[in-house]
Design a protein around this motif. Structure first.
Motif, PDB file in Angstrom:
ATOM      1  N   GLY A 178       0.037   6.649   3.567  1.00  0.00           N
ATOM      2  CA  GLY A 178      -1.235   7.323   3.750  1.00  0.00           C
ATOM      3  C   GLY A 178      -2.435   6.426   3.544  1.00  0.00           C
ATOM      4  N   GLY A 179      -2.197   5.244   3.011  1.00  0.00           N
ATOM      5  CA  GLY A 179      -3.279   4.314   2.753  1.00  0.00           C
ATOM      6  C   GLY A 179      -3.667   3.494   3.970  1.00  0.00           C
ATOM      7  N   SER A 180      -4.573   2.547   3.724  1.00  0.00           N
ATOM      8  CA  SER A 180      -5.111   1.732   4.812  1.00  0.00           C
ATOM      9  C   SER A 180      -5.095   0.252   4.447  1.00  0.00           C
ATOM     10  CB  SER A 180      -6.554   2.144   5.119  1.00  0.00           C
ATOM     11  OG  SER A 180      -6.642   3.483   5.544  1.00  0.00           O
ATOM     12  N   LEU A 181      -5.025  -0.574   5.473  1.00  0.00           N
ATOM     13  CA  LEU A 181      -5.170  -2.016   5.334  1.00  0.00           C
ATOM     14  C   LEU A 181      -5.888  -2.527   6.577  1.00  0.00           C
ATOM     15  CD1 LEU A 181      -1.690  -3.350   4.095  1.00  0.00           C
ATOM     16  CD2 LEU A 181      -3.834  -3.403   2.817  1.00  0.00           C
ATOM     17  N   ARG A 182      -6.609  -3.632   6.415  1.00  0.00           N
ATOM     18  CA  ARG A 182      -7.178  -4.296   7.574  1.00  0.00           C
ATOM     19  C   ARG A 182      -6.684  -5.729   7.627  1.00  0.00           C
ATOM     20  NH1 ARG A 182     -13.313  -5.664   9.711  1.00  0.00           N
ATOM     21  NH2 ARG A 182     -13.235  -7.281   8.090  1.00  0.00           N
ATOM     22  N   LEU A 183      -6.012  -6.054   8.712  1.00  0.00           N
ATOM     23  CA  LEU A 183      -5.542  -7.412   8.929  1.00  0.00           C
ATOM     24  C   LEU A 183      -6.587  -8.185   9.713  1.00  0.00           C
ATOM     25  CD1 LEU A 183      -1.820  -6.761   9.961  1.00  0.00           C
ATOM     26  CD2 LEU A 183      -2.823  -6.944   7.672  1.00  0.00           C
ATOM     27  N   SER A 184      -6.680  -9.463   9.404  1.00  0.00           N
ATOM     28  CA  SER A 184      -7.560 -10.362  10.144  1.00  0.00           C
ATOM     29  C   SER A 184      -6.754 -11.529  10.681  1.00  0.00           C
ATOM     30  CB  SER A 184      -8.682 -10.896   9.238  1.00  0.00           C
ATOM     31  OG  SER A 184      -9.482  -9.854   8.745  1.00  0.00           O
ATOM     32  N   CYS A 185      -7.213 -12.063  11.776  1.00  0.00           N
ATOM     33  CA  CYS A 185      -6.574 -13.238  12.367  1.00  0.00           C
ATOM     34  C   CYS A 185      -7.684 -14.183  12.810  1.00  0.00           C
ATOM     35  CB  CYS A 185      -5.694 -12.837  13.535  1.00  0.00           C
ATOM     36  SG  CYS A 185      -5.023 -14.235  14.470  1.00  0.00           S
ATOM     37  N   ALA A 186      -7.778 -15.311  12.127  1.00  0.00           N
ATOM     38  CA  ALA A 186      -8.799 -16.298  12.444  1.00  0.00           C
ATOM     39  C   ALA A 186      -8.228 -17.349  13.380  1.00  0.00           C
ATOM     40  CB  ALA A 186      -9.304 -16.954  11.164  1.00  0.00           C
ATOM     41  N   ALA A 187      -8.968 -17.639  14.421  1.00  0.00           N
ATOM     42  CA  ALA A 187      -8.523 -18.603  15.417  1.00  0.00           C
ATOM     43  C   ALA A 187      -9.374 -19.856  15.378  1.00  0.00           C
ATOM     44  CB  ALA A 187      -8.594 -17.980  16.803  1.00  0.00           C
ATOM     45  N   SER A 188      -8.728 -20.975  15.591  1.00  0.00           N
ATOM     46  CA  SER A 188      -9.455 -22.238  15.670  1.00  0.00           C
ATOM     47  C   SER A 188      -9.886 -22.493  17.105  1.00  0.00           C
ATOM     48  CB  SER A 188      -8.580 -23.379  15.179  1.00  0.00           C
ATOM     49  OG  SER A 188      -7.471 -23.521  16.054  1.00  0.00           O
ATOM     50  N   GLY A 189     -10.766 -23.434  17.279  1.00  0.00           N
ATOM     51  CA  GLY A 189     -11.163 -23.811  18.625  1.00  0.00           C
ATOM     52  C   GLY A 189     -12.384 -23.069  19.113  1.00  0.00           C
ATOM     53  N   VAL A 222       0.854  -1.191   0.000  1.00  0.00           N
ATOM     54  CA  VAL A 222       0.000   0.000   0.000  1.00  0.00           C
ATOM     55  C   VAL A 222       0.889   1.239   0.000  1.00  0.00           C
ATOM     56  CG1 VAL A 222      -0.150   0.052   2.527  1.00  0.00           C
ATOM     57  CG2 VAL A 222      -1.985   1.075   1.151  1.00  0.00           C
ATOM     58  N   GLN A 223       0.388   2.313  -0.557  1.00  0.00           N
ATOM     59  CA  GLN A 223       1.143   3.567  -0.555  1.00  0.00           C
ATOM     60  C   GLN A 223       1.010   4.254   0.807  1.00  0.00           C
ATOM     61  OE1 GLN A 223      -0.321   5.845  -3.928  1.00  0.00           O
ATOM     62  NE2 GLN A 223       1.388   5.117  -5.184  1.00  0.00           N
ATOM     63  N   GLY A 247       2.227 -15.046  10.309  1.00  0.00           N
ATOM     64  CA  GLY A 247       2.591 -13.692   9.900  1.00  0.00           C
ATOM     65  C   GLY A 247       2.070 -13.334   8.526  1.00  0.00           C
ATOM     66  N   THR A 248       1.863 -12.050   8.322  1.00  0.00           N
ATOM     67  CA  THR A 248       1.455 -11.529   7.024  1.00  0.00           C
ATOM     68  C   THR A 248       2.260 -10.265   6.734  1.00  0.00           C
ATOM     69  OG1 THR A 248      -0.461 -10.878   5.664  1.00  0.00           O
ATOM     70  CG2 THR A 248      -0.502 -10.184   7.973  1.00  0.00           C
ATOM     71  N   GLN A 249       2.761 -10.156   5.519  1.00  0.00           N
ATOM     72  CA  GLN A 249       3.647  -9.047   5.154  1.00  0.00           C
ATOM     73  C   GLN A 249       2.841  -7.791   4.843  1.00  0.00           C
ATOM     74  OE1 GLN A 249       7.220  -8.909   4.843  1.00  0.00           O
ATOM     75  NE2 GLN A 249       6.785  -6.718   4.624  1.00  0.00           N
ATOM     76  N   VAL A 250       3.259  -6.694   5.433  1.00  0.00           N
ATOM     77  CA  VAL A 250       2.717  -5.372   5.121  1.00  0.00           C
ATOM     78  C   VAL A 250       3.862  -4.514   4.620  1.00  0.00           C
ATOM     79  CG1 VAL A 250       1.682  -3.272   6.051  1.00  0.00           C
ATOM     80  CG2 VAL A 250       0.834  -5.515   6.771  1.00  0.00           C
ATOM     81  N   THR A 251       3.711  -3.976   3.426  1.00  0.00           N
ATOM     82  CA  THR A 251       4.732  -3.123   2.829  1.00  0.00           C
ATOM     83  C   THR A 251       4.103  -1.783   2.468  1.00  0.00           C
ATOM     84  OG1 THR A 251       5.895  -5.046   1.927  1.00  0.00           O
ATOM     85  CG2 THR A 251       6.458  -2.891   1.021  1.00  0.00           C
ATOM     86  N   VAL A 252       4.686  -0.725   2.987  1.00  0.00           N
ATOM     87  CA  VAL A 252       4.179   0.629   2.734  1.00  0.00           C
ATOM     88  C   VAL A 252       5.222   1.374   1.914  1.00  0.00           C
ATOM     89  CG1 VAL A 252       3.259   2.739   3.738  1.00  0.00           C
ATOM     90  CG2 VAL A 252       2.965   0.552   4.930  1.00  0.00           C
ATOM     91  N   SER A 253       4.837   1.772   0.718  1.00  0.00           N
ATOM     92  CA  SER A 253       5.766   2.479  -0.156  1.00  0.00           C
ATOM     93  C   SER A 253       5.627   3.986   0.029  1.00  0.00           C
ATOM     94  CB  SER A 253       5.502   2.108  -1.608  1.00  0.00           C
ATOM     95  OG  SER A 253       4.205   2.511  -1.996  1.00  0.00           O
ATOM     96  N   SER A 254       6.735   4.670  -0.174  1.00  0.00           N
ATOM     97  CA  SER A 254       6.730   6.134   0.021  1.00  0.00           C
ATOM     98  C   SER A 254       6.400   6.860  -1.269  1.00  0.00           C
ATOM     99  CB  SER A 254       8.089   6.586   0.531  1.00  0.00           C
ATOM    100  OG  SER A 254       9.100   6.180  -0.353  1.00  0.00           O
TER     101      SER A 254
END
Length: 127
Positions: free
Chosen positions: A15-26, A12-13, A120-127
């Protein structure tokens, strides 16, 4: 032990946004305090945010306060991290973590307090 799977990372550039999710078992998701950590290349894993078992209390690292929001849906066994106003320095692998440890969530800012981790999940923010 709960199994955790993160999703939602990407590029994402600034100033942008992302939403991470984490699903759990059990079926005992509501028994866990949940946290988000991140690790940039060459750096130690650092605390981002955590949330109490019921979702009524949250705590943030100073570096993300006001920009990130942690939330959870116990009916869906999922914890979220909404990330707004992203900066290049937010670039990292983001990890979801769970703990059965009790106590104020503001004290649970070290990785050693959490016993279960996602891949883990990669988040990359470009300038």
């Amino acid at each position: 032990q709960v199994q955790l799977v993160e999703s939602g990372g990407g590029l994402v550039q600034a100033g942008g946004s992302l939403r991470l999710s984490c699903a759990a078992s059990g079926r005992t998701f509501s028994s866990y305090t949940m946290g988000w950590f991140r690790q940039a290349p060459g750096k130690e894993r650092e605390f981002v945010a955590d949330i109490s078992k019921t979702g009524t209390s949250t705590y943030y690292a100073d570096s993300v306060k006001g920009r990130f929001t942690i939330s959870r849906d116990n009916a869906k066994n999922t914890v979220y991290l909404q990330m707004n106003s992203l900066k290049p320095e937010d670039t990292a692998v983001y990890y979801c973590a769970a703990t059965v440890r009790t106590g104020p969530i503001a004290t649970m800012t070290l990785p050693k307090f959490f016993g279960s981790w996602g891949q883990g999940t990669q988040v990359t923010v470009s300038s």
